[in-house]
Design a protein around this motif. Structure first.
Motif, PDB file in Angstrom:
ATOM      1  N   CYS A   1       7.802 -62.141 -13.337  1.00  0.00           N
ATOM      2  CA  CYS A   1       8.205 -62.984 -12.376  1.00  0.00           C
ATOM      3  C   CYS A   1       7.994 -64.351 -13.029  1.00  0.00           C
ATOM      4  CB  CYS A   1       7.074 -62.879 -11.009  1.00  0.00           C
ATOM      5  SG  CYS A   1       7.165 -63.990  -9.903  1.00  0.00           S
ATOM      6  N   ILE A   2       6.957 -64.763 -14.031  1.00  0.00           N
ATOM      7  CA  ILE A   2       6.996 -65.904 -14.614  1.00  0.00           C
ATOM      8  C   ILE A   2       8.367 -66.064 -15.413  1.00  0.00           C
ATOM      9  CG2 ILE A   2       5.770 -67.125 -16.509  1.00  0.00           C
ATOM     10  CD1 ILE A   2       3.198 -65.974 -15.480  1.00  0.00           C
ATOM     11  N   ALA A   3       8.891 -64.947 -16.098  1.00  0.00           N
ATOM     12  CA  ALA A   3      10.086 -65.184 -17.013  1.00  0.00           C
ATOM     13  C   ALA A   3      11.137 -65.891 -15.943  1.00  0.00           C
ATOM     14  CB  ALA A   3      10.196 -64.166 -17.986  1.00  0.00           C
ATOM     15  N   ARG A   4      11.150 -64.909 -14.733  1.00  0.00           N
ATOM     16  CA  ARG A   4      12.435 -65.126 -14.091  1.00  0.00           C
ATOM     17  C   ARG A   4      12.605 -66.433 -13.458  1.00  0.00           C
ATOM     18  NH1 ARG A   4      13.070 -64.814  -8.454  1.00  0.00           N
ATOM     19  NH2 ARG A   4      15.224 -64.231  -7.602  1.00  0.00           N
ATOM     20  N   ASN A   5      11.479 -66.913 -13.096  1.00  0.00           N
ATOM     21  CA  ASN A   5      11.090 -68.468 -12.516  1.00  0.00           C
ATOM     22  C   ASN A   5      11.644 -69.316 -13.626  1.00  0.00           C
ATOM     23  OD1 ASN A   5      10.282 -67.339  -9.955  1.00  0.00           O
ATOM     24  ND2 ASN A   5       8.528 -67.596 -10.408  1.00  0.00           N
ATOM     25  N   MET A   6      11.198 -69.225 -14.631  1.00  0.00           N
ATOM     26  CA  MET A   6      11.675 -70.009 -15.982  1.00  0.00           C
ATOM     27  C   MET A   6      13.243 -69.971 -16.139  1.00  0.00           C
ATOM     28  SD  MET A   6       8.462 -69.681 -18.441  1.00  0.00           S
ATOM     29  CE  MET A   6       9.050 -71.035 -19.626  1.00  0.00           C
ATOM     30  N   CYS A   7      13.536 -68.837 -16.114  1.00  0.00           N
ATOM     31  CA  CYS A   7      15.097 -68.730 -16.530  1.00  0.00           C
ATOM     32  C   CYS A   7      15.911 -69.470 -15.255  1.00  0.00           C
ATOM     33  CB  CYS A   7      15.378 -67.053 -16.272  1.00  0.00           C
ATOM     34  SG  CYS A   7      14.997 -66.276 -17.966  1.00  0.00           S
ATOM     35  N   LEU A   8      15.246 -69.409 -13.883  1.00  0.00           N
ATOM     36  CA  LEU A   8      16.024 -69.917 -12.910  1.00  0.00           C
ATOM     37  C   LEU A   8      16.032 -71.464 -12.895  1.00  0.00           C
ATOM     38  CD1 LEU A   8      15.210 -67.538 -10.082  1.00  0.00           C
ATOM     39  CD2 LEU A   8      17.320 -67.600 -11.257  1.00  0.00           C
ATOM     40  N   ASN A   9      14.701 -71.893 -13.433  1.00  0.00           N
ATOM     41  CA  ASN A   9      14.708 -73.152 -13.636  1.00  0.00           C
ATOM     42  C   ASN A   9      15.734 -73.869 -14.572  1.00  0.00           C
ATOM     43  OD1 ASN A   9      12.570 -73.801 -11.778  1.00  0.00           O
ATOM     44  ND2 ASN A   9      10.875 -73.397 -13.464  1.00  0.00           N
ATOM     45  N   ILE A  10      15.707 -72.992 -15.969  1.00  0.00           N
ATOM     46  CA  ILE A  10      16.791 -73.439 -16.850  1.00  0.00           C
ATOM     47  C   ILE A  10      18.346 -73.531 -16.221  1.00  0.00           C
ATOM     48  CG2 ILE A  10      18.012 -72.488 -18.978  1.00  0.00           C
ATOM     49  CD1 ILE A  10      15.292 -74.087 -19.676  1.00  0.00           C
TER      50      ILE A  10
END
Length: 226
Positions: free
Chosen positions: A109-118
Protein backbone atom coordinates in the motif's frame (compact mmCIF):
# COMPACT_ATOMS: atom_id res chain seq x y z
CA UNK A 1 21.18 6.71 10.45
CA UNK A 2 20.98 2.96 9.89
CA UNK A 3 18.82 3.04 6.78
CA UNK A 4 21.21 5.33 4.93
CA UNK A 5 23.84 2.58 5.14
CA UNK A 6 21.58 -0.14 3.79
CA UNK A 7 22.63 -1.16 0.29
CA UNK A 8 20.16 -2.76 -2.08
CA UNK A 9 21.55 -5.47 -4.34
CA UNK A 10 19.80 -7.49 -7.02
CA UNK A 11 20.84 -10.98 -8.01
CA UNK A 12 22.80 -11.45 -11.24
CA UNK A 13 23.12 -7.72 -11.87
CA UNK A 14 19.38 -7.16 -12.29
CA UNK A 15 16.32 -6.54 -10.15
CA UNK A 16 14.53 -9.78 -10.98
CA UNK A 17 14.80 -13.38 -9.95
CA UNK A 18 17.23 -15.23 -7.76
CA UNK A 19 17.95 -14.50 -4.14
CA UNK A 20 19.05 -10.95 -3.22
CA UNK A 21 22.60 -10.83 -1.94
CA UNK A 22 21.69 -8.60 0.98
CA UNK A 23 23.38 -5.61 2.53
CA UNK A 24 27.06 -5.10 3.33
CA UNK A 25 26.64 -3.68 6.80
CA UNK A 26 26.62 -6.08 9.76
CA UNK A 27 24.24 -4.63 12.36
CA UNK A 28 25.25 -4.31 15.98
CA UNK A 29 22.22 -6.39 16.95
CA UNK A 30 21.27 -9.45 14.93
CA UNK A 31 18.54 -12.02 15.37
CA UNK A 32 19.39 -15.69 15.18
CA UNK A 33 19.89 -16.33 11.44
CA UNK A 34 18.63 -19.87 11.93
CA UNK A 35 15.23 -18.57 12.99
CA UNK A 36 12.72 -17.84 10.23
CA UNK A 37 10.67 -14.97 11.58
CA UNK A 38 7.36 -13.85 10.16
CA UNK A 39 7.10 -10.40 8.62
CA UNK A 40 5.08 -9.23 11.59
CA UNK A 41 7.69 -10.53 14.05
CA UNK A 42 10.37 -8.68 12.13
CA UNK A 43 8.40 -5.44 12.36
CA UNK A 44 7.97 -5.91 16.11
CA UNK A 45 11.73 -6.43 16.41
CA UNK A 46 12.35 -3.34 14.29
CA UNK A 47 10.12 -1.29 16.58
CA UNK A 48 12.10 -2.64 19.52
CA UNK A 49 15.31 -1.27 18.02
CA UNK A 50 16.68 -4.34 16.24
CA UNK A 51 18.05 -2.86 13.01
CA UNK A 52 18.84 -6.29 11.57
CA UNK A 53 15.08 -6.81 11.18
CA UNK A 54 15.02 -4.16 8.46
CA UNK A 55 17.84 -5.92 6.65
CA UNK A 56 15.83 -9.14 6.64
CA UNK A 57 12.72 -7.38 5.35
CA UNK A 58 14.66 -5.76 2.51
CA UNK A 59 16.30 -9.04 1.55
CA UNK A 60 12.93 -10.77 1.60
CA UNK A 61 10.98 -8.24 -0.45
CA UNK A 62 13.24 -5.96 -2.49
CA UNK A 63 12.66 -7.81 -5.77
CA UNK A 64 8.90 -8.09 -5.18
CA UNK A 65 8.52 -4.40 -4.39
CA UNK A 66 10.64 -3.42 -7.40
CA UNK A 67 8.47 -5.51 -9.73
CA UNK A 68 5.29 -4.15 -8.14
CA UNK A 69 6.47 -0.56 -8.73
CA UNK A 70 7.54 -1.36 -12.28
CA UNK A 71 4.01 -2.53 -13.08
CA UNK A 72 2.81 0.98 -12.26
CA UNK A 73 5.66 3.12 -13.50
CA UNK A 74 6.93 1.18 -16.53
CA UNK A 75 10.44 2.60 -16.12
CA UNK A 76 13.16 0.62 -14.39
CA UNK A 77 15.22 3.36 -12.80
CA UNK A 78 12.21 5.16 -11.36
CA UNK A 79 10.78 1.87 -10.10
CA UNK A 80 14.10 1.08 -8.43
CA UNK A 81 14.15 4.47 -6.69
CA UNK A 82 10.57 4.15 -5.48
CA UNK A 83 11.12 0.60 -4.25
CA UNK A 84 14.04 1.79 -2.14
CA UNK A 85 12.01 4.75 -0.91
CA UNK A 86 9.28 2.30 0.08
CA UNK A 87 11.60 0.56 2.54
CA UNK A 88 12.63 3.92 3.94
CA UNK A 89 8.95 4.67 4.55
CA UNK A 90 8.52 1.26 6.17
CA UNK A 91 11.35 2.18 8.52
CA UNK A 92 10.10 5.67 9.36
CA UNK A 93 6.48 4.47 9.77
CA UNK A 94 7.39 1.36 11.77
CA UNK A 95 5.64 2.60 14.92
CA UNK A 96 2.37 2.95 13.00
CA UNK A 97 2.34 -0.66 11.82
CA UNK A 98 -0.40 -2.81 13.37
CA UNK A 99 1.24 -6.17 14.08
CA UNK A 100 -2.16 -7.86 14.24
CA UNK A 101 -2.56 -7.26 10.49
CA UNK A 102 -0.45 -8.71 7.65
CA UNK A 103 2.71 -6.79 6.77
CA UNK A 104 2.97 -7.40 3.01
CA UNK A 105 -0.25 -5.58 1.99
CA UNK A 106 0.68 -2.68 4.29
CA UNK A 107 4.07 -2.40 2.60
CA UNK A 108 2.57 -2.65 -0.90
CA UNK A 109 0.00 0.00 0.00
CA UNK A 110 2.91 2.33 0.78
CA UNK A 111 4.55 1.43 -2.54
CA UNK A 112 1.31 1.95 -4.48
CA UNK A 113 0.65 5.36 -2.94
CA UNK A 114 4.16 6.48 -3.79
CA UNK A 115 3.79 5.25 -7.37
CA UNK A 116 0.48 7.09 -7.75
CA UNK A 117 2.09 10.26 -6.40
CA UNK A 118 4.82 9.98 -9.04
CA UNK A 119 2.22 9.38 -11.74
CA UNK A 120 0.15 12.36 -10.62
CA UNK A 121 3.17 14.64 -10.36
CA UNK A 122 4.48 13.66 -13.78
CA UNK A 123 0.98 13.60 -15.31
CA UNK A 124 1.43 10.21 -16.93
CA UNK A 125 -1.01 7.33 -17.08
CA UNK A 126 -0.44 4.43 -14.66
CA UNK A 127 1.22 1.41 -16.28
CA UNK A 128 1.76 3.61 -19.33
CA UNK A 129 4.67 1.61 -20.70
CA UNK A 130 3.77 -1.77 -22.14
CA UNK A 131 7.46 -2.59 -22.42
CA UNK A 132 7.91 -2.00 -18.71
CA UNK A 133 4.79 -3.99 -17.92
CA UNK A 134 6.07 -6.91 -20.01
CA UNK A 135 9.42 -6.79 -18.25
CA UNK A 136 7.78 -6.74 -14.85
CA UNK A 137 5.47 -9.63 -15.66
CA UNK A 138 8.32 -11.74 -16.99
CA UNK A 139 9.74 -11.80 -13.47
CA UNK A 140 6.47 -12.89 -11.93
CA UNK A 141 4.87 -16.31 -12.19
CA UNK A 142 1.52 -15.67 -13.89
CA UNK A 143 -1.09 -18.21 -12.90
CA UNK A 144 -2.35 -18.36 -16.48
CA UNK A 145 0.69 -20.05 -18.03
CA UNK A 146 3.01 -21.88 -15.62
CA UNK A 147 6.39 -23.05 -16.89
CA UNK A 148 6.78 -26.57 -18.23
CA UNK A 149 9.76 -28.85 -18.81
CA UNK A 150 9.37 -28.74 -22.60
CA UNK A 151 11.37 -25.88 -24.23
CA UNK A 152 8.92 -25.37 -27.12
CA UNK A 153 5.96 -25.28 -24.76
CA UNK A 154 7.75 -22.66 -22.69
CA UNK A 155 8.35 -20.54 -25.80
CA UNK A 156 4.69 -20.79 -26.78
CA UNK A 157 3.62 -20.03 -23.22
CA UNK A 158 5.80 -16.92 -23.26
CA UNK A 159 4.22 -15.76 -26.52
CA UNK A 160 0.77 -16.36 -25.09
CA UNK A 161 1.67 -14.45 -21.96
CA UNK A 162 2.82 -11.47 -23.99
CA UNK A 163 -0.30 -11.55 -26.16
CA UNK A 164 -2.51 -11.77 -23.09
CA UNK A 165 -0.57 -9.00 -21.40
CA UNK A 166 -1.21 -6.71 -24.35
CA UNK A 167 -4.93 -7.32 -23.95
CA UNK A 168 -4.67 -6.61 -20.22
CA UNK A 169 -2.89 -3.38 -21.12
CA UNK A 170 -5.90 -2.31 -23.19
CA UNK A 171 -8.25 -2.58 -20.20
CA UNK A 172 -9.30 0.41 -18.09
CA UNK A 173 -6.82 1.44 -15.42
CA UNK A 174 -8.68 -0.04 -12.43
CA UNK A 175 -9.14 -3.39 -14.21
CA UNK A 176 -5.45 -3.56 -15.12
CA UNK A 177 -4.47 -2.85 -11.53
CA UNK A 178 -6.67 -5.60 -10.12
CA UNK A 179 -5.53 -8.23 -12.62
CA UNK A 180 -1.90 -7.29 -12.08
CA UNK A 181 -2.21 -7.76 -8.33
CA UNK A 182 -4.29 -10.92 -8.50
CA UNK A 183 -2.62 -12.86 -11.32
CA UNK A 184 0.84 -11.40 -11.85
CA UNK A 185 1.68 -10.65 -8.21
CA UNK A 186 -0.65 -13.44 -7.02
CA UNK A 187 -2.12 -11.52 -4.10
CA UNK A 188 -5.24 -12.89 -2.47
CA UNK A 189 -8.49 -10.94 -2.52
CA UNK A 190 -7.95 -10.12 1.13
CA UNK A 191 -4.44 -8.82 0.49
CA UNK A 192 -5.63 -6.72 -2.46
CA UNK A 193 -8.35 -5.25 -0.25
CA UNK A 194 -5.67 -4.24 2.26
CA UNK A 195 -3.53 -2.65 -0.45
CA UNK A 196 -6.44 -0.75 -2.00
CA UNK A 197 -7.98 0.04 1.40
CA UNK A 198 -11.35 -1.37 0.42
CA UNK A 199 -13.42 -4.45 1.23
CA UNK A 200 -12.71 -8.00 0.15
CA UNK A 201 -16.19 -8.23 -1.37
CA UNK A 202 -15.54 -5.15 -3.49
CA UNK A 203 -12.28 -6.66 -4.71
CA UNK A 204 -13.98 -9.91 -5.73
CA UNK A 205 -16.73 -8.05 -7.57
CA UNK A 206 -14.32 -5.76 -9.39
CA UNK A 207 -11.98 -8.64 -10.26
CA UNK A 208 -14.88 -10.63 -11.70
CA UNK A 209 -15.86 -7.61 -13.79
CA UNK A 210 -12.26 -7.13 -14.96
CA UNK A 211 -12.01 -10.78 -16.01
CA UNK A 212 -15.22 -10.46 -18.00
CA UNK A 213 -13.79 -7.41 -19.75
CA UNK A 214 -10.65 -9.38 -20.55
CA UNK A 215 -12.64 -12.35 -21.86
CA UNK A 216 -14.55 -10.06 -24.20
CA UNK A 217 -11.29 -8.77 -25.64
CA UNK A 218 -9.96 -12.31 -26.01
CA UNK A 219 -12.81 -13.45 -28.25
CA UNK A 220 -11.42 -14.18 -31.70
CA UNK A 221 -7.92 -13.10 -30.67
CA UNK A 222 -6.59 -15.78 -28.36
CA UNK A 223 -7.89 -19.18 -29.40
CA UNK A 224 -5.60 -20.87 -26.90
CA UNK A 225 -7.63 -19.42 -24.04
CA UNK A 226 -10.75 -21.35 -25.00
Amino acid sequence: MYFERVQFSYAHGGPFGGTPEGMNRIPEKRMNDNTECTDEQLMISLCDGDDSALEKIVKRYQNDVFRFCLHYLGEMETAREISQETFLRVFTARDRFDATRPFRPWMLCIARNMCLNIIKRNKVAPMDSLEGLEEASSAASPAWYPATEHPLENVLADERRRALLRLVYELPEDARELLMMRYFEQLSAREIAEVLETTEGAVRTRTHRALNQLRERCVGKLDFLS
